[in-house]
Scaffold this motif. Structure first.
Motif, short mmCIF file in Angstrom:
data_model
loop_
_atom_site.label_atom_id
_atom_site.label_comp_id
_atom_site.label_asym_id
_atom_site.label_seq_id
_atom_site.Cartn_x
_atom_site.Cartn_y
_atom_site.Cartn_z
N GLU A 236 9.16 -13.47 -54.22
CA GLU A 236 8.22 -13.75 -55.30
C GLU A 236 8.92 -14.13 -56.61
OE1 GLU A 236 8.46 -11.08 -53.40
OE2 GLU A 236 6.52 -10.11 -53.03
N VAL A 237 8.33 -15.09 -57.34
CA VAL A 237 8.80 -15.45 -58.68
C VAL A 237 7.97 -14.65 -59.68
CG1 VAL A 237 9.05 -17.30 -60.38
CG2 VAL A 237 9.53 -17.75 -57.97
N LEU A 238 8.61 -13.69 -60.33
CA LEU A 238 7.90 -12.73 -61.18
C LEU A 238 8.05 -13.00 -62.67
CD1 LEU A 238 6.21 -10.21 -60.27
CD2 LEU A 238 7.62 -11.21 -58.48
N SER A 239 8.98 -13.89 -63.06
CA SER A 239 9.24 -14.12 -64.48
C SER A 239 9.71 -15.55 -64.67
CB SER A 239 10.32 -13.14 -64.97
OG SER A 239 10.68 -13.40 -66.31
N LEU A 240 9.30 -16.16 -65.80
CA LEU A 240 9.82 -17.49 -66.13
C LEU A 240 9.84 -17.68 -67.64
CD1 LEU A 240 7.01 -19.14 -66.77
CD2 LEU A 240 7.03 -19.54 -64.32
N CYS A 241 10.70 -18.60 -68.08
CA CYS A 241 10.90 -18.79 -69.52
C CYS A 241 11.49 -20.17 -69.77
CB CYS A 241 11.84 -17.72 -70.05
SG CYS A 241 12.30 -17.87 -71.79
N PHE A 242 10.86 -20.96 -70.66
CA PHE A 242 11.43 -22.22 -71.12
C PHE A 242 12.46 -21.95 -72.21
CE2 PHE A 242 7.46 -24.07 -69.45
CZ PHE A 242 7.94 -25.22 -68.84
N ASN A 243 13.45 -22.83 -72.34
CA ASN A 243 14.33 -22.74 -73.50
C ASN A 243 13.62 -23.31 -74.72
OD1 ASN A 243 14.53 -25.49 -73.02
ND2 ASN A 243 16.76 -25.55 -73.02
N THR A 244 14.26 -23.21 -75.88
CA THR A 244 13.61 -23.54 -77.15
C THR A 244 13.14 -24.99 -77.22
OG1 THR A 244 15.06 -21.94 -78.21
CG2 THR A 244 13.86 -23.41 -79.66
N VAL A 245 13.87 -25.88 -76.59
CA VAL A 245 13.49 -27.30 -76.65
C VAL A 245 12.75 -27.77 -75.42
CG1 VAL A 245 15.36 -27.89 -78.23
CG2 VAL A 245 15.76 -28.02 -75.77
N GLY A 246 12.55 -26.89 -74.45
CA GLY A 246 11.76 -27.24 -73.28
C GLY A 246 12.49 -28.03 -72.23
N SER A 247 13.80 -28.16 -72.35
CA SER A 247 14.57 -28.96 -71.39
C SER A 247 14.96 -28.18 -70.15
CB SER A 247 15.83 -29.52 -72.05
OG SER A 247 16.66 -28.47 -72.51
N GLN A 248 14.91 -26.83 -70.23
CA GLN A 248 15.30 -26.00 -69.10
C GLN A 248 14.28 -24.89 -68.89
OE1 GLN A 248 19.21 -24.81 -70.45
NE2 GLN A 248 20.22 -26.39 -69.21
N LEU A 249 14.18 -24.45 -67.64
CA LEU A 249 13.27 -23.38 -67.27
C LEU A 249 14.03 -22.36 -66.44
CD1 LEU A 249 10.21 -22.39 -67.07
CD2 LEU A 249 10.22 -23.49 -64.81
N LEU A 250 13.84 -21.08 -66.78
CA LEU A 250 14.40 -19.99 -65.99
C LEU A 250 13.32 -19.39 -65.11
CD1 LEU A 250 16.39 -18.00 -68.71
CD2 LEU A 250 17.34 -19.59 -67.03
N THR A 251 13.68 -19.05 -63.88
CA THR A 251 12.77 -18.31 -63.00
C THR A 251 13.52 -17.09 -62.46
OG1 THR A 251 13.41 -19.74 -61.12
CG2 THR A 251 11.37 -20.28 -62.30
N GLY A 252 12.89 -15.94 -62.56
CA GLY A 252 13.46 -14.71 -62.04
C GLY A 252 12.65 -14.24 -60.85
N SER A 253 13.34 -13.78 -59.80
CA SER A 253 12.67 -13.52 -58.53
C SER A 253 12.98 -12.14 -57.97
CB SER A 253 13.09 -14.59 -57.52
OG SER A 253 12.63 -14.30 -56.21
N PHE A 254 12.12 -11.72 -57.07
CA PHE A 254 12.36 -10.50 -56.31
C PHE A 254 13.50 -10.68 -55.30
CE2 PHE A 254 8.75 -7.16 -56.41
CZ PHE A 254 8.85 -7.11 -57.78
N ASP A 255 14.04 -11.91 -55.16
CA ASP A 255 15.19 -12.12 -54.28
C ASP A 255 16.51 -11.76 -54.96
OD1 ASP A 255 15.82 -14.24 -55.98
OD2 ASP A 255 15.35 -15.81 -54.52
N HIS A 256 16.42 -11.14 -56.16
CA HIS A 256 17.56 -10.63 -56.94
C HIS A 256 18.28 -11.72 -57.74
CE1 HIS A 256 18.11 -7.29 -53.59
NE2 HIS A 256 16.86 -7.40 -54.03
N THR A 257 17.77 -12.95 -57.73
CA THR A 257 18.46 -14.05 -58.43
C THR A 257 17.59 -14.65 -59.53
OG1 THR A 257 17.67 -15.89 -57.04
CG2 THR A 257 19.58 -14.65 -56.24
N ILE A 258 18.28 -15.36 -60.43
CA ILE A 258 17.63 -16.16 -61.47
C ILE A 258 18.07 -17.61 -61.25
CG2 ILE A 258 17.42 -16.61 -63.95
CD1 ILE A 258 18.87 -13.33 -63.10
N THR A 259 17.14 -18.53 -61.36
CA THR A 259 17.49 -19.94 -61.25
C THR A 259 17.19 -20.64 -62.57
OG1 THR A 259 17.07 -20.01 -58.87
CG2 THR A 259 17.04 -22.11 -60.03
#
Length: 430
Positions: A236-259
């Motif tokens: 599951e993807v439980l968390s996400l966040c854009f950077n300040t300028v919107g060029s990148q997105l973080l996704t945090g998962s129950f698979d123990h990783t962040i992309t």
């Protein structure tokens, strides 16, 4: 947009030839948003070294040398903007919050609360399948956003604009609403399981959604069409966040990783590997040089955004880390844990500067005040607490809820708090 909402002061938009430029104070920096030939661009100017003693004329002159978008005619307004931020830095925060109103917001427990940029309105999501829009000053319900067929779990305004609302539901859809009228613009369909997190990009042109189906999706705000499906997580993807300028997105998962994803190409930039438990939250700092992640493995990790390298593991909690955030300067990190404590760490030295003890139950949410001098926590012990950042002392206990408090937020000025509880109510504190 957690993730994390940063306060923004806006100057009135202006046109200079084919540019439309808006100046925003965003933490310790300025965002320049401009449009040229239909392209919306954003630049940020780092002001992390700003202090109440900084010479503003010299600083504005220095900024103008490096940024041609700031013309001589706009220099005075930029100076005024930085002066306001400088004054905020110098303010001593002695405000004591008083209970103002209890809103019987929903017929079933709330899931989340969120302010618009000005703090004049806030929204609540609920297990009763609705999102409600409220006037902060009067406590009056302005709109009930109906149409979801299951729990409304993730909610957000498109700050700093505040004219749209996104709601993500266990019915596998996300809906986009007009904040002024309550009209539903679009229903985003495509996820195969519950939507549990969402965020607008800073330009308010995209909505990102994260789902129990292991994917995140990007949606076009104007057309309502799906832009991309971001695949690669195995849980599951439980968390996400854009950077300040919107060029990148973080996704945090129950698979123990962040992309980390590149928004333009929709491609994976980094996979941040190191946690041995599910990711509870992930966030960029103000200048997007660092990333903080909290995990069920009882630790937080600090990552270098450019390389994806882990630069520190923040330890000390004895149970799961349930929430984590940066202050607006990006220099401090706050962590909240199921062990009933919160901690303040230095982003530079990685040292624990203070341990916040006093709650009798797990702490599920934590945030800094806009001024950065206080921390607000929400707990299963039915209270929210305000803490002094430097000493870690508990300054105030916000009592009155009859069940777990799972959400707490400051308005932009830092003089109003909303708490949301499993008791079906939210409380306004001034």
């Amino acid at each position: 947009m957690q993730i994390c909402a940063h306060p923004v002061d806006s100057f009135k938009a202006l046109r200079m030839r084919d540019y439309c430029t808006r100046y925003d104070c965003h933490g310790y920096g300025i965002i320049l948003e401009y449009e040229e030939a239909g392209y919306l661009g954003t630049k940020s100017i780092d002001l992390l070294d700003l202090t109440p003693q900084t010479n503003l004329d010299e600083l504005v002159a220095e900024i103008r040398l490096s940024e041609p978008l700031i013309t001589e005619s706009r220099a005075a307004q930029v100076k005024e903007l930085i002066l306001r931020l400088q004054k905020k830095q110098g303010q001593q925060d002695h405000h004591r919050f008083c209970f103002c109103k209890e809103l019987k917001a929903h017929i079933l427990p709330l899931t989340n609360v969120a302010f618009d940029k000005s703090g004049s309105r806030f929204i609540t999501g609920s297990y009763d399948r609705t999102c409600r829009v409220w006037d902060t000053a009067s406590g009056t319900e302005l709109h009930t956003l109906e149409g979801h067929r299951n729990v409304v779990y993730a909610i957000a305004f498109n700050n700093p604009y505040g004219d749209k609302i996104a709601t993500g539901s266990f019915d596998k859809t996300c809906k986009l609403w007009c904040a002024e009228t309550g009209k539903c613009f679009h229903t985003f369909r495509g996820h195969l399981a519950e939507i549990v997190c969402l965020a607008f990009n800073p330009q308010s042109t995209l909505v990102a959604t994260g789902s129990m189906d292991t994917t995140a999706k990007l949606w076009d705000v104007e057309s309502g069409e799906e832009v991309a499906t971001l695949t690669g997580h195995t849980a599951e993807v439980l968390s996400l966040c854009f950077n300040t300028v919107g060029s990148q997105l973080l996704t945090g998962s129950f698979d123990h990783t962040i992309t980390m994803w590149d928004v333009a190409s929709k491609r994976r930039v980094h996979t941040l590997i190191g946690h041995v438990g599910e990711i509870s939250n992930v966030q960029f700092n103000w200048d997007c040089s660092l990333i903080i992640s909290g995990s069920m493995d009882k630790t937080c990790k600090l990552w270098e955004a450019v390389s994806g390298k882990c630069v520190a593991t923040l330890i000390g909690h004895t149970e799961e880390v349930l929430d984590v955030c940066f202050d607006l300067s990006g220099q401090l990190i706050a962590t909240a844990s199921a062990d009933g404590t919160a901690r303040v760490f230095s982003a530079a030295t990685h040292e624990c500067l203070a341990t916040l003890k006093g709650h009798d139950g797990e702490i599920s949410k934590i945030c800094f005040s806009p001024q950065g001098s206080r921390i607000l926590t929400a707990s299963s012990d039915k209270t929210a607490r305000l803490w002094d950042v430097q000493s870690g002392a508990c300054l105030q206990v916000l009592e009155g809820h009859t069940d777990e408090i799972f959400s707490c937020v400051f308005n932009y000025e830092g003089d109003t708090i909303i708490t949301g509880s499993k008791d079906n109510t939210c409380r306004i504190w001034y």
